[in-house]
Design a protein around this motif. Structure first.
Motif, PDB file in Angstrom:
ATOM      1  N   UNK A  20       6.806 -10.214   8.334  1.00 25.78           N
ATOM      2  CA  UNK A  20       7.106  -8.743   8.691  1.00 25.78           C
ATOM      3  C   UNK A  20       6.443  -8.637   7.175  1.00 25.78           C
ATOM      4  N   UNK A  21       5.377  -7.695   6.659  1.00 22.51           N
ATOM      5  CA  UNK A  21       5.377  -7.511   5.119  1.00 22.51           C
ATOM      6  C   UNK A  21       5.508  -5.695   5.236  1.00 22.51           C
ATOM      7  N   UNK A  22       5.912  -5.046   4.371  1.00 17.28           N
ATOM      8  CA  UNK A  22       5.806  -3.953   3.585  1.00 17.28           C
ATOM      9  C   UNK A  22       5.823  -4.000   2.455  1.00 17.28           C
ATOM     10  N   UNK A  23       4.638  -2.437   2.409  1.00 18.80           N
ATOM     11  CA  UNK A  23       4.082  -1.757   1.118  1.00 18.80           C
ATOM     12  C   UNK A  23       4.599  -0.307   0.821  1.00 18.80           C
ATOM     13  N   UNK A  24       4.998  -0.137   0.447  1.00 20.47           N
ATOM     14  CA  UNK A  24       5.321   1.435  -0.185  1.00 20.47           C
ATOM     15  C   UNK A  24       4.362   1.681  -1.053  1.00 20.47           C
ATOM     16  N   UNK A  25       3.548   2.537  -1.077  1.00 23.55           N
ATOM     17  CA  UNK A  25       2.560   3.255  -2.280  1.00 23.55           C
ATOM     18  C   UNK A  25       3.134   4.641  -2.247  1.00 23.55           C
ATOM     19  N   UNK A  26       2.730   4.547  -3.691  1.00 26.01           N
ATOM     20  CA  UNK A  26       3.410   6.383  -4.313  1.00 26.01           C
ATOM     21  C   UNK A  26       2.311   7.297  -3.907  1.00 26.01           C
ATOM     22  N   UNK A  27       2.865   8.056  -3.018  1.00 31.53           N
ATOM     23  CA  UNK A  27       2.044   9.600  -3.514  1.00 31.53           C
ATOM     24  C   UNK A  27       2.491  11.232  -4.201  1.00 31.53           C
ATOM     25  N   UNK A  28       1.968  11.879  -4.502  1.00 28.06           N
ATOM     26  CA  UNK A  28       1.818  12.606  -5.855  1.00 28.06           C
ATOM     27  C   UNK A  28       3.218  13.330  -4.546  1.00 28.06           C
ATOM     28  N   UNK A  29       3.654  13.522  -3.646  1.00 24.27           N
ATOM     29  CA  UNK A  29       5.443  13.770  -3.276  1.00 24.27           C
ATOM     30  C   UNK A  29       5.728  12.590  -3.106  1.00 24.27           C
ATOM     31  N   UNK A  30       6.611  12.334  -3.077  1.00 20.25           N
ATOM     32  CA  UNK A  30       7.149  10.680  -2.061  1.00 20.25           C
ATOM     33  C   UNK A  30       6.106   9.524  -2.022  1.00 20.25           C
ATOM     34  N   UNK A  31       5.895   8.591  -0.740  1.00 22.67           N
ATOM     35  CA  UNK A  31       5.231   7.628  -0.610  1.00 22.67           C
ATOM     36  C   UNK A  31       5.263   7.399   1.140  1.00 22.67           C
ATOM     37  N   UNK A  32       3.595   6.870   0.808  1.00 26.80           N
ATOM     38  CA  UNK A  32       3.211   5.811   2.565  1.00 26.80           C
ATOM     39  C   UNK A  32       4.130   4.419   2.298  1.00 26.80           C
ATOM     40  N   UNK A  33       4.707   3.993   3.825  1.00 23.59           N
ATOM     41  CA  UNK A  33       5.131   3.126   4.003  1.00 23.59           C
ATOM     42  C   UNK A  33       3.819   2.178   4.976  1.00 23.59           C
ATOM     43  N   UNK A  34       3.457   1.118   4.945  1.00 28.43           N
ATOM     44  CA  UNK A  34       2.970   0.353   5.735  1.00 28.43           C
ATOM     45  C   UNK A  34       3.135  -0.836   5.908  1.00 28.43           C
ATOM     46  N   UNK A  35       3.706  -1.431   6.596  1.00 29.06           N
ATOM     47  CA  UNK A  35       4.757  -2.097   7.531  1.00 29.06           C
ATOM     48  C   UNK A  35       3.790  -3.230   8.990  1.00 29.06           C
ATOM     49  N   UNK A  36       3.526  -4.337   8.288  1.00 28.39           N
ATOM     50  CA  UNK A  36       2.468  -5.120   9.210  1.00 28.39           C
ATOM     51  C   UNK A  36       3.455  -6.538  10.159  1.00 28.39           C
TER      52      UNK A  36
END
Length: 141
Positions: free
Chosen positions: A89-105
């Motif tokens: 399981x790979x998880x990456x959290x990317x910052x956004x202007x407001x909040x974040x984006x979560x990618x789970x592979x």
């Protein structure tokens, strides 16, 4: 996600032991067997509810990239390996202007062709991540 990438990643990587409190409907307990929270090579076991029954999985915290807010766990023991030769399981959290984006592979290899894709595990993972988001946005608002 509404939560910041930094706070979200901190829970996933360094404060993993808090997850059963944050997502008690999915996680019964998290225990470290080797290493320390947030360190590469640590061995962690998870007791969780899967399709209405208690399941256990033991994983190695395989890779940590604090700069990219990326973490990966490789399953090394227990029930998932009855169905899959390998499971990561790979998880990456990317910052956004407001909040974040979560990618789970999920990276996995089935033991047999007839084994279903791990949709239930994906659902559990999404539910836990949604609980983390709610916890962080409620806690810091």
């Amino acid at each position: 996600m509404k939560a910041s990438a930094e706070k979200f990643y901190d829970i996933l990587c360094n404060k993993t032991h808090q997850l059963p409190t944050i997502s008690s409907q999915n996680l019964l307990s998290v225990q470290i067997h080797k290493g320390q929270w947030g360190t590469q090579g640590s061995i962690i076991s998870w007791n969780y509810l899967h399709e209405g029954k208690v399941s256990v999985v033991k994983e190695m915290l395989e890779d940590i990239d604090k700069e990219k807010k990326k973490i990966s766990f490789r399953v090394i023991e227990e029930e998932l390996l009855k169905h899959y030769k390998s499971f990561k399981i790979m998880i990456q959290v990317t910052p956004k202007e407001k909040g974040s984006t979560l990618h789970c592979v999920f990276e996995y290899q089935k033991q047999r062709h007839q084994i279903p894709d791990p949709h239930a595990i994906l659902q559990i993972t999404l539910q836990i991540n949604n609980k983390i988001n709610a916890y962080l946005t409620h806690k810091y608002n």
